[in-house]
Motif scaffolding. Structure first.
Motif, PDB file in Angstrom:
ATOM      1  N   GLU A 110       0.836  -1.196   0.000  1.00  0.00           N
ATOM      2  CA  GLU A 110       0.000   0.000   0.000  1.00  0.00           C
ATOM      3  C   GLU A 110       0.872   1.248   0.000  1.00  0.00           C
ATOM      4  N   LEU A 111       0.623   2.111  -0.976  1.00  0.00           N
ATOM      5  CA  LEU A 111       1.393   3.351  -1.107  1.00  0.00           C
ATOM      6  C   LEU A 111       0.632   4.491  -0.447  1.00  0.00           C
ATOM      7  N   PHE A 112       1.292   5.168   0.496  1.00  0.00           N
ATOM      8  CA  PHE A 112       0.717   6.324   1.166  1.00  0.00           C
ATOM      9  C   PHE A 112       1.489   7.572   0.745  1.00  0.00           C
ATOM     10  N   ARG A 113       0.772   8.699   0.708  1.00  0.00           N
ATOM     11  CA  ARG A 113       1.374   9.966   0.289  1.00  0.00           C
ATOM     12  C   ARG A 113       0.972  11.072   1.260  1.00  0.00           C
ATOM     13  N   THR A 114       1.891  12.005   1.467  1.00  0.00           N
ATOM     14  CA  THR A 114       1.592  13.205   2.239  1.00  0.00           C
ATOM     15  C   THR A 114       1.784  14.423   1.351  1.00  0.00           C
ATOM     16  N   LEU A 115       0.915  15.392   1.515  1.00  0.00           N
ATOM     17  CA  LEU A 115       1.019  16.647   0.783  1.00  0.00           C
ATOM     18  C   LEU A 115       1.292  17.821   1.709  1.00  0.00           C
ATOM     19  N   ASP A 116       1.474  17.521   3.005  1.00  0.00           N
ATOM     20  CA  ASP A 116       1.683  18.590   3.998  1.00  0.00           C
ATOM     21  C   ASP A 116       2.918  18.342   4.862  1.00  0.00           C
ATOM     22  N   GLY A 117       3.931  17.749   4.281  1.00  0.00           N
ATOM     23  CA  GLY A 117       5.184  17.552   5.007  1.00  0.00           C
ATOM     24  C   GLY A 117       5.157  16.461   6.035  1.00  0.00           C
ATOM     25  N   GLY A 118       4.211  15.528   5.957  1.00  0.00           N
ATOM     26  CA  GLY A 118       4.163  14.400   6.868  1.00  0.00           C
ATOM     27  C   GLY A 118       3.166  14.539   7.990  1.00  0.00           C
ATOM     28  N   VAL A 119       2.412  15.642   8.026  1.00  0.00           N
ATOM     29  CA  VAL A 119       1.411  15.811   9.084  1.00  0.00           C
ATOM     30  C   VAL A 119       0.293  14.792   8.911  1.00  0.00           C
ATOM     31  N   SER A 120      -0.170  14.611   7.685  1.00  0.00           N
ATOM     32  CA  SER A 120      -1.230  13.643   7.402  1.00  0.00           C
ATOM     33  C   SER A 120      -0.843  12.801   6.195  1.00  0.00           C
ATOM     34  N   TRP A 121      -1.341  11.563   6.180  1.00  0.00           N
ATOM     35  CA  TRP A 121      -1.016  10.619   5.118  1.00  0.00           C
ATOM     36  C   TRP A 121      -2.308   9.972   4.618  1.00  0.00           C
ATOM     37  N   SER A 122      -2.373   9.694   3.340  1.00  0.00           N
ATOM     38  CA  SER A 122      -3.538   9.027   2.758  1.00  0.00           C
ATOM     39  C   SER A 122      -3.064   7.941   1.797  1.00  0.00           C
ATOM     40  N   ARG A 123      -3.821   6.844   1.768  1.00  0.00           N
ATOM     41  CA  ARG A 123      -3.501   5.767   0.844  1.00  0.00           C
ATOM     42  C   ARG A 123      -3.970   6.148  -0.553  1.00  0.00           C
ATOM     43  N   ILE A 124      -3.069   6.056  -1.520  1.00  0.00           N
ATOM     44  CA  ILE A 124      -3.431   6.451  -2.878  1.00  0.00           C
ATOM     45  C   ILE A 124      -3.374   5.298  -3.868  1.00  0.00           C
ATOM     46  N   TRP A 125      -2.794   4.150  -3.446  1.00  0.00           N
ATOM     47  CA  TRP A 125      -2.681   3.049  -4.403  1.00  0.00           C
ATOM     48  C   TRP A 125      -2.327   1.773  -3.667  1.00  0.00           C
ATOM     49  N   SER A 126      -2.789   0.637  -4.164  1.00  0.00           N
ATOM     50  CA  SER A 126      -2.449  -0.682  -3.649  1.00  0.00           C
ATOM     51  C   SER A 126      -2.126  -1.584  -4.821  1.00  0.00           C
ATOM     52  N   ALA A 127      -0.983  -2.218  -4.777  1.00  0.00           N
ATOM     53  CA  ALA A 127      -0.566  -3.093  -5.877  1.00  0.00           C
ATOM     54  C   ALA A 127      -1.510  -4.272  -6.025  1.00  0.00           C
ATOM     55  N   SER A 128      -1.940  -4.869  -4.902  1.00  0.00           N
ATOM     56  CA  SER A 128      -2.826  -6.028  -4.981  1.00  0.00           C
ATOM     57  C   SER A 128      -4.184  -5.633  -5.532  1.00  0.00           C
ATOM     58  N   SER A 129      -4.721  -4.506  -5.057  1.00  0.00           N
ATOM     59  CA  SER A 129      -6.023  -4.049  -5.559  1.00  0.00           C
ATOM     60  C   SER A 129      -5.957  -3.728  -7.040  1.00  0.00           C
ATOM     61  N   ALA A 130      -4.874  -3.073  -7.470  1.00  0.00           N
ATOM     62  CA  ALA A 130      -4.732  -2.729  -8.880  1.00  0.00           C
ATOM     63  C   ALA A 130      -4.665  -3.961  -9.765  1.00  0.00           C
ATOM     64  N   ALA A 131      -4.150  -5.071  -9.224  1.00  0.00           N
ATOM     65  CA  ALA A 131      -4.042  -6.311  -9.990  1.00  0.00           C
ATOM     66  C   ALA A 131      -5.251  -7.211  -9.805  1.00  0.00           C
ATOM     67  N   GLY A 132      -6.254  -6.762  -9.029  1.00  0.00           N
ATOM     68  CA  GLY A 132      -7.440  -7.572  -8.795  1.00  0.00           C
ATOM     69  C   GLY A 132      -7.184  -8.756  -7.892  1.00  0.00           C
ATOM     70  N   LEU A 133      -6.217  -8.651  -7.003  1.00  0.00           N
ATOM     71  CA  LEU A 133      -5.836  -9.743  -6.111  1.00  0.00           C
ATOM     72  C   LEU A 133      -6.267  -9.426  -4.686  1.00  0.00           C
ATOM     73  N   PRO A 134      -6.355 -10.443  -3.835  1.00  0.00           N
ATOM     74  CA  PRO A 134      -6.671 -10.186  -2.425  1.00  0.00           C
ATOM     75  C   PRO A 134      -5.619  -9.284  -1.801  1.00  0.00           C
ATOM     76  N   PRO A 135      -5.963  -8.590  -0.708  1.00  0.00           N
ATOM     77  CA  PRO A 135      -4.999  -7.701  -0.042  1.00  0.00           C
ATOM     78  C   PRO A 135      -3.716  -8.434   0.333  1.00  0.00           C
ATOM     79  N   PHE A 136      -2.631  -7.742   0.193  1.00  0.00           N
ATOM     80  CA  PHE A 136      -1.298  -8.213   0.574  1.00  0.00           C
ATOM     81  C   PHE A 136      -0.813  -9.398  -0.264  1.00  0.00           C
ATOM     82  N   SER A 137      -1.370  -9.562  -1.452  1.00  0.00           N
ATOM     83  CA  SER A 137      -0.904 -10.639  -2.322  1.00  0.00           C
ATOM     84  C   SER A 137       0.447 -10.308  -2.940  1.00  0.00           C
TER      85      SER A 137
END
Length: 779
Positions: free
Chosen positions: A554-581
């Protein structure tokens, strides 16, 4: 008109001739001062011992006292001065070439230069460092000196000492809020230390060296070495007064000193059961049941008396000495008729007491203790607490008449716990419960495994639990960590990456949470964010935009210098696989938009993905036959990768992986780093260091002089750089990587990543949550 012009020309020529001969001028003529001769030797010096950005630097020069000279200073940072003794403040740490040019009235000149190292010690003020006066590498987390802090010894609630690592004794005068190193010279590794009061103390080295301090650890004098033959065996050190010392080791060697450590004698005791009082008296029982007494810690004994037959004795009996005269022995008498008898086992408990130092003995009845129909294979202990305490089969008993009569005290489900006596009426169990009234009532603090405890005063107690020290100032009701570590004395896992933002924030990642500092590392706080992740994945492309990998993919990104983080992409989800595959093994962003990552597909292959929108979407690039590669994006189209095969591969616009370099012998590349547009570096296993001066087209191997695994390399400018590796390794260069020299880090932890703000201000992170900092470039 023509005649007038001719005369004017003749006059001008005459004036020029006179000037050439020394006449008519003002320099050197009659009545004019002569030009000050320039000194043969010109030097520059600092008025203080060193330069730091915290205060202006006062400059001196050897010609400052001469008159008739002009001074032209260039401080190397764009500033200048014409004063003879200028004071100049440097805005940024670094090494500056300061130039002084002096001139006299004839414009004769002499020039001298001095390289001035301007430090930034405010970053590490009051921290424990590998060098003197806050130089070298300093511990910033966990405090005070990394996770290896042992043998804390407090004399009062405010005054105490501890060992930091195995080479430094540290001291606190404020109850553990701050610590200072107590130098013991070239002591090597320290094994033990002890202080009898605020001033008098001793330290013992692993090779038997002994040092003595009479000023609380400020200075030390060497004593005689203890003649151990088993030097590697764990050692003990005890002090009973200003002169009586005893040392020993796990191999059974024991020595005593009667002159404060100036000389040592081997103890050869004829007894197998002994007890030592707080004053240093030794009472011993021989195999023949005779009682001996020693006033020199067991070097010599005098016979006292014999135990009666009713107290037969055994090697596992308990022996208690309360002062100089009162002794108490207890044990079991086995009544089995023979060693292989299968008849019912019977046993009787016995007590023998002496009030004259062991000369005469009386058998105590031991009334009130329950009968046992079989013998225990270990003997409960005796403790002097408002009489005598006996701990047996989960029950606590107390006697106030020397073992004649016993009465049970409260039973807080003791089970097989161990008890420690803390003073006249205080006891503690190994699960952390404490009683201050000889076991009548207990504080409700279960669950803390206690290894040792001691009483400092009526309200102040110290305990050791799971290798950490705690202090209570309210008789055990509340315990606080003695060392100011993260949380309740806990340390973070391995910190695999650290970044410094332009806003002067520091962020380090351990895969599950961030370690943050907003004051140059003076204080750190932890934020638990994820169950697990890639600890080396934290990176920033600007002051505000950064990324990290949590979980496996799971790729997380911050736009405020690390104060807050949001998940923007998951390799398993993008490939249609179960989480953490899938698992992201490497991540690298070239700028705020362009990034690369590697997905682990098998033991020896990686799927490469590229993003052009800051990580929100990813497209497939050609697979690389390499597990867990180190990635370095050179531009939006070009990617370098290195890994376990000791090779460096490049993926460019052609869409194919090409080999750029391969080691002739085995090795693994762990990190690829860009110093500037053309200068690239790679580090790896067994001291591997590679460099490229043509943007990665060709590579050469450099000799680091070490065989330890290298984990990261960073440069502050074109000259100053550092390498970190396993087992506390730090290498530094002052010439752009041509040569490297080893620095003392004062830790044996694996060092995994570093960040440099300038030539003097650098941070390193590693295993066990270790954070090191320097304000002197590590020197």
């Amino acid at each position: 008109m023509r005649i007038a012009k001719t005369r004017i020309g003749l006059v001008s020529a005459l004036i020029l001739l006179l000037q050439a001969c020394g006449g008519g001028g003002s320099s050197g003529g009659a009545g004019s001062p002569a030009a000050t001769p320039l000194p043969t030797l010109l030097t520059i010096s600092l008025a203080g011992a060193e330069a730091d950005v915290a205060a202006p630097v006062q400059f001196e020069n050897s010609a400052a006292g001469l008159t008739g000279l002009r001074h032209e200073w260039n401080f190397g940072d764009g500033s200048s001065s014409t004063e003879a003794r200028p004071a100049h403040g440097f805005a940024k740490p670094g090494d500056y070439e300061v130039r002084l040019r002096i001139l006299n009235a004839r414009d004769e000149a002499k020039t001298v230069t001095l390289t001035v190292a301007v430090n930034n010690k405010a970053t590490v003020r009051d921290q424990i460092c590998s060098g003197a006066n806050q130089s070298g590498w300093c511990f910033q987390s966990p405090l005070p000196a990394g996770h290896i802090v042992t043998q804390p010894q407090l004399l009062t609630a405010q005054l105490g000492w501890a060992l930091a690592g195995d080479r430094r004794l540290i001291k606190t005068t404020d109850g553990g809020r701050s610590w200072k190193v107590q130098p013991i010279g070239s002591s090597g590794k320290l094994e033990r230390y002890v202080f009898t009061d605020a001033n008098l103390g001793w330290a013992l080295g692993t090779q038997g060296q002994v040092w003595r301090s009479t000023d609380g650890g400020q200075s030390w004098a060497a004593g005689a070495n203890v003649p151990f033959t088993q030097l590697e065996s764990d050692k003990t050190l005890e002090a009973f007064d200003t002169q009586l010392l005893r040392v020993g080791n796990a191999a059974g060697e024991r020595f005593a000193s009667l002159d404060g450590g100036a000389s040592w004698s081997r103890i050869s005791s004829p007894a197998y059961l002994s007890v030592t009082t707080a004053a240093g008296l030794v009472f011993a029982r021989t195999s023949e049941n005779n009682i001996l007494r020693s006033t020199d810690l067991g070097l010599s004994f005098s016979a006292q008396g014999s135990l009666p037959q009713e107290c037969p004795g055994d090697r596992t009996d308990s022996f208690l000495a309360d002062g100089e005269s009162t002794l108490l022995l207890s044990g079991w008498a086995d009544l089995i008729s023979g060693p292989y008898s299968h008849s019912p086992v019977t046993a009787s408990r016995w007590f023998c007491r002496s009030t004259d130092g062991g000369k005469t003995w009386r058998v105590a009845a031991g009334k009130g203790l329950p009968e046992r129909d079989h013998i225990r294979y270990w003997t409960p202990g005796l403790w002097s607490v408002e009489g005598v305490l006996w701990f047996d089969w989960g029950q606590l008993y107390r006697s106030t008449d020397g073992g004649e009569n016993w009465a049970p005290v409260s039973k807080p489900d003791l089970g097989s716990l161990t008890l420690t006596a803390l003073g006249a009426s205080a006891v503690m169990l190994t699960d952390g419960r404490m009683s201050v009234d000889a076991g009548q009532t207990w504080s409700a603090l279960p669950g803390r495994p206690v290894h040792s405890a001691k009483r400092l005063d009526a309200q102040t107690y110290q305990l050791m639990s799971s290798g950490r020290a705690y202090l209570s100032s309210n008789a055990g009701q509340i315990w606080t960590p003695l060392f100011e570590q993260l949380g309740d004395g806990q340390t973070l896992g391995s910190l695999g990456a650290i970044v410094s933002t332009p806003a002067n924030a520091l962020l380090a990642f351990n895969g599950a949470g961030l370690l943050q500092s907003f004051n140059a590392g003076q204080t750190w706080s932890s934020r638990a964010m994820f169950p697990f992740g890639n600890s080396a994945s934290l990176q920033f492309a600007s002051a505000t935009r950064g990324w990290l990998i949590a979980g496996y993919d799971e790729l997380f990104r911050t736009l405020d210098g690390g104060v807050s983080w949001s998940r923007i992409w998951s390799a398993s989800s993008a490939a249609g696989l179960p989480p953490f595959s899938l698992q992201v093994s490497a991540l690298q962003f070239f700028d705020e938009s362009n990034g690369w990552l590697a997905l682990q597909t098998s033991d020896f292959a990686s799927a490469i993905r590229q993003s052009r929108d800051g990580g929100q979407t990813w497209s497939a690039r050609p697979e690389l036959q390499l597990a867990e590669p180190a990635l370095l994006g050179l531009d939006a189209e070009t990617l370098l990768a290195g890994g376990r095969d000791g090779a460096i591969h490049v993926l460019g616009a052609s869409g194919e992986w090409k080999l750029r370099f391969r080691l002739s012998v085995g090795g693994a590349i762990k990190r690829l780093v860009r110093q500037d547009a053309q200068r690239l570096w790679a580090v790896g296993s067994e001291g591997l260091l590679l460099s490229s001066s043509d943007g990665g087209q060709s590579w050469s191997k450099q000799d680091t002089g070490v065989s330890t695994g290298l984990n990261d390399i960073r440069f502050a400018d074109d000259k100053h750089g550092w390498i970190v590796g396993n087992a506390g390794l730090v290498l530094a260069t002052l010439d752009g990587g041509k040569t490297w020299q080893r620095q003392e880090s004062a830790t044996s932890d694996d060092l995994l990543s570093l960040v440099a703000r300038d030539a003097k201000t650098v941070w390193i992170v590693g295993s066990w949550g270790t954070v090191l900092a320097t304000g002197t470039g590590g020197f």
